[in-house]
Design an enzyme around this catalytic site. Structure first.
Site, PDB file in Angstrom:
ATOM      1  N   LYS A 196      19.563 -70.370 -61.834  1.00 43.64           N
ATOM      2  CA  LYS A 196      20.361 -69.401 -61.090  1.00 43.64           C
ATOM      3  C   LYS A 196      19.720 -68.011 -61.147  1.00 43.64           C
ATOM      4  CE  LYS A 196      24.832 -71.602 -62.089  1.00 43.64           C
ATOM      5  NZ  LYS A 196      25.356 -71.755 -60.724  1.00 43.64           N
ATOM      6  N   ARG A 242      29.094 -82.199 -60.592  1.00 42.31           N
ATOM      7  CA  ARG A 242      29.473 -83.462 -59.944  1.00 42.31           C
ATOM      8  C   ARG A 242      28.827 -84.658 -60.635  1.00 42.31           C
ATOM      9  NH1 ARG A 242      27.232 -81.054 -54.472  1.00 42.31           N
ATOM     10  NH2 ARG A 242      27.941 -79.212 -55.611  1.00 42.31           N
TER      11      ARG A 242
END
EC number: 3.4.11.1
Length: 499
Positions: free
Chosen positions: A281, A355
């Site tokens: 990130k 996920r």
């Protein structure tokens, strides 16, 4: 903080601070009218002089009001009569807290719970008041060497209800409001905790702590060796880059009259820090990625509230603890992972890790033969773009469950908005090399993430709450919100009431 309710007349209140409402423009509430008569027009005279207009959130503190036995009277502006919303009501309660906190009052008798709030009853007025007060008084200073100086906080609030017949509902609101507020505070504390302290092992210890505190809770912690034996390869791949091992904590609450009743399962994504992994990130605001375990924090807080309310249900809370870090052993873009249910997933972005943790966890909970499963996750920035910071994103394979959750969200004023699922979104998850890709492109990112999860929920009724926009606040008010503990608690209350 001690809370109680009663049905009494305003003129008999011997207390440190008596709180009544004033509507806009300078219209007295029923309780304020009684005080005005008792004081021979003292309050209405002040209003005519322009000391208080009655706009929502305005306050005026009075001392030595003639013929009134209370030490102080706090007038609180409530806006226009009959137009008071839940949001405005909570705001005026918080303004009350701010004003009283600046006095030496140790006790408050609050008549604001008699106000008419659109579509609400005395139950909700009392419960929302408790939640708003606890929200106002919350602070997280565990890691400050010098604690902020605050005035001595008031210790007791007595809420008045206008009708004696509403006392039983108000008492119920009192107990449930206290329990839910405690759960929200627990969730906030965990989420606000720094990631060098709050790692997956820390989450596991918190889960064990609930079992130690409550006789009807049992906690099981699954380590990486057990996960490997179960084939939870996607979950473990995310953890590979971290020196802090993953732990899956299973909190089982049993209080249903039928011990064999199918459980409700709550699953929380618990990424105690998400660097993005190899797909790292940007450094700007990366510190806020300690909040990527907001789903697990909300499950933990909800289980705490549930145990305090003693609801007659069987509920299992699952905290999927993990870290996503870059390392020579970290998983890579291009890797293909075999999940616990046998489907293969091609990793196109290691920052779409939640996920992968959830798909194996959702497969794991099949063993409980659940009545239904709800997962909570700070899953996608796309949900933040779509819904902002006000509504959690809801996706479900069941219209009944989706409607039940939306109803609970409205009741608890912990809002959610339903997003679609469907085969057209499944098309976006196609991979040339595996059964699924872990991302579906730029368009509809929140939905394709939920769609991916739906592939692992075929054996039960399921809903997904994307809380990426609602789990914490940035900027000056930076900190965890404790959402969606209120929504989940209300959902469970409704389940208990309707069984």
């Amino acid at each position: 903080m001690e809370f109680s309710v009663k049905n009494g007349s305003v003129e008999k209140q011997r207390t440190a601070c008596l709180v009544v409402g004033v509507y806009e423009p300078r219209r007295l509430s029923a309780a304020a009218e009684q005080l005005d008569k008792l004081s021979e027009g003292y309050i209405s005279t002040l209003l005519r002089r322009g000391d208080l207009e009655g706009k929502a959130g305005q306050t005026l503190l009075l001392h030595n009001v003639p013929n009134v036995p209370a030490d102080r009277v706090l007038l609180v502006g409530c806006g226009k009569e009959r137009e008071l919303t839940e949001r405005q009501y909570k705001q005026i309660i918080q303004k009350m807290v701010q004003a009283v906190s600046e006095t030496g009052s140790m006790e408050v008798v609050c008549f604001l719970t008699e106000l008419h709030v659109k579509g609400r009853t005395s139950y909700w007025n009392v419960r929302f008041a408790i939640e708003a007060i606890q929200e106002s008084l919350y602070s997280y200073n565990d890691f400050k060497s010098i604690k902020p100086e605050v005035r001595r906080e008031f210790r007791r609030v007595i809420f008045n209800v206008a009708n004696r017949k509403d006392l039983a509902d108000a008492e119920r609101a009192l107990e449930q409001g206290k329990a839910i507020s405690t759960g929200v505070a627990f969730a906030k504390n965990v989420a606000n905790c720094p990631p060098n302290v709050c790692n997956p092992a820390y989450l596991a210890e918190l889960a064990k702590g609930l079992a130690a505190e409550y006789d009807n809770i049992r906690t099981t912690v699954i380590d990486e060796a057990e996960m490997a034996a179960l084939g939870m390869n996607a979950y473990l791949a995310v953890s590979r880059g971290s020196q802090n091992p993953a732990y899956l904590s299973v909190i089982e609450y049993k209080n249903h009259p039928n011990p064999d009743a199918k459980p409700i399962v709550l699953v929380g994504k618990g990424l105690t820090f998400d660097s993005g992994g190899i797909s790292i990130k940007p450094s700007d605001s990366m510190d806020e990625m300690k909040y990527d375990m907001g789903g697990a924090a909300s499950v933990y807080g909800t289980m705490k509230a549930l145990a305090e309310m003693k609801l007659p249900l069987n509920v299992i809370g699952v905290l999927a603890g993990c870290e996503n870090m870059p390392d020579g052993n970290a998983y890579r873009p291009g890797d293909i992972l075999t999940t616990m249910n046998g489907l293969t997933v091609e990793v196109l972005n290691t920052d779409a890790e939640g996920r992968l943790v959830l798909c194996d966890t959702l497969t794991y909970v099949e063993r409980f033969e659940p009545e239904l499963v709800i997962d909570m996750a700070t899953l996608t920035g796309a949900c933040m773009i779509a819904l902002g910071a006000h509504n959690s994103g809801l996706m479900s394979t069941s219209n009944v469950l989706a409607n039940d959750l939306l109803n609970a969200a409205e009741q608890a004023d912990d809002k959610a908005w339903r997003l679609p699922l469907g085969e057209e979104y499944q098309e976006q998850l196609k991979s040339n090399f595996a059964d699924l890709a872990n991302i579906g492109g730029r368009l509809g990112g929140a939905i394709t993430a939920g769609q991916l999860l739906s592939n692992f929920t075929k054996k039960y009724v399921w809903a997904h709450l994307d809380i990426a926009g609602t789990a914490w606040k940035s900027g000056v008010a930076k900190g965890a919100t404790g959402r969606p503990v209120s929504l989940l608690s209300q959902f469970l209350i409704n389940k208990a009431n309707n069984q």
